[in-house]
Design a protein around this motif. Sequence first.
Motif, PDB file in Angstrom:
ATOM      1  N   GLN A 173       0.708  -1.554  -0.371  1.00 21.99           N
ATOM      2  CA  GLN A 173       0.094  -0.673  -0.171  1.00 21.99           C
ATOM      3  C   GLN A 173       0.683   1.293  -0.101  1.00 21.99           C
ATOM      4  N   PHE A 176       1.827   1.656  -3.897  1.00 24.84           N
ATOM      5  CA  PHE A 176       0.802   2.704  -3.957  1.00 24.84           C
ATOM      6  C   PHE A 176       0.745   3.887  -3.854  1.00 24.84           C
ATOM      7  N   ASP A 180       1.360   6.869  -6.824  1.00 25.19           N
ATOM      8  CA  ASP A 180       0.270   8.165  -6.930  1.00 25.19           C
ATOM      9  C   ASP A 180       1.000   9.749  -6.477  1.00 25.19           C
ATOM     10  N   ASP A 197      -2.176  -7.606 -11.188  1.00 25.54           N
ATOM     11  CA  ASP A 197      -3.578  -7.682 -10.296  1.00 25.54           C
ATOM     12  C   ASP A 197      -2.711  -5.584  -9.579  1.00 25.54           C
ATOM     13  N   GLU A 198      -1.596  -6.136  -9.633  1.00 27.57           N
ATOM     14  CA  GLU A 198      -1.640  -5.195  -8.545  1.00 27.57           C
ATOM     15  C   GLU A 198      -1.632  -3.867 -10.037  1.00 27.57           C
ATOM     16  N   GLU A 200      -2.985  -3.322 -12.647  1.00 30.77           N
ATOM     17  CA  GLU A 200      -3.759  -2.899 -12.808  1.00 30.77           C
ATOM     18  C   GLU A 200      -4.188  -1.878 -12.409  1.00 30.77           C
ATOM     19  N   ARG A 201      -4.299  -1.549 -10.677  1.00 32.29           N
ATOM     20  CA  ARG A 201      -4.665  -0.860  -9.806  1.00 32.29           C
ATOM     21  C   ARG A 201      -3.318   0.076  -9.987  1.00 32.29           C
ATOM     22  N   LEU A 202      -2.990   0.357 -10.345  1.00 33.21           N
ATOM     23  CA  LEU A 202      -1.298   1.524 -10.434  1.00 33.21           C
ATOM     24  C   LEU A 202      -1.573   2.207 -11.726  1.00 33.21           C
ATOM     25  N   ASP A 204      -2.029   3.388 -15.417  1.00 33.95           N
ATOM     26  CA  ASP A 204      -2.767   4.267 -16.653  1.00 33.95           C
ATOM     27  C   ASP A 204      -2.419   3.923 -17.909  1.00 33.95           C
ATOM     28  N   HIS A 231      -8.969  -9.332 -18.394  1.00 37.47           N
ATOM     29  CA  HIS A 231      -8.094  -9.150 -17.282  1.00 37.47           C
ATOM     30  C   HIS A 231      -6.157  -9.615 -17.987  1.00 37.47           C
TER      31      HIS A 231
END
Length: 245
Positions: A173, A176, A180, A197-198, A200-202, A204, A231
């Motif tokens: 976290q 992350f 950001d 999987d990470e 996809e969240r991080l 652009d 995915h």
Amino acid sequence: MLKVHSLVKSFSVDAGEVRAVDELSFLVPKQEVYGLLGPNGAGKTTTLRMILGLLDPDQGYAEVEGIRTAQDPIAVKSRLGFVSASDGVYPWLSVREMLLYFADLYAVDPDVAHRRAEELSGMMGIEKLLDRRAGTLSTGQRQRVTLVRGLIHDPPVMLLDEPTRGLDVVGVQTIFEYIDHLRDVGKAVVVCTHRLDEAERLCDRFGLLHQGRLQYEGTMGELRAATHREHLVDMFVDLMSTATA
């Protein structure tokens, strides 16, 4: 901010020659997090080493703010920040001493370096660790120190190689939140990881590497339209299945 153009790198092995990076090109503008993704052996770390000037490409070039690595590697290094899973802290130095040492390597003015060390340490929650010897820190604390160290000279481009490897949920976290922050302050960011999987969240935008080649590139929406998969994991399963068929 960062331009990679037709990079090629091959290595000699017992069986002959392996092309680790094969005509790789991509661009990363400011305020974008670009995921250079792929399984182990896809060519991610080799690409970063060429951008950093640690490896000479066989063909092509990497360019940071209009400066090519091969032409002026010192100027390029001053414009790059690098964070990897290996923290590389100096155990006998205090955190403050280490941060100021790295700032001095990048010719940061001492007053600016002290101010940035305080500001970044506060941002990453390590201000109480500044005068502790780095060798006494936990894994998570060392990782936060490494994140601050990567920004101490305020580079416009940040390269992160498997930054969450070996970290617990809290450490992940932290990464992350750090990424950001990099986006918010206008950095161009490249994240190399096989943790899809990470990613996809991080990220652009994404570049999907397989066997040294860029197979797909785009936003998540563009990748889904091109691959008809939801995915990243499924996209790579298809790529590897096609390669071994």
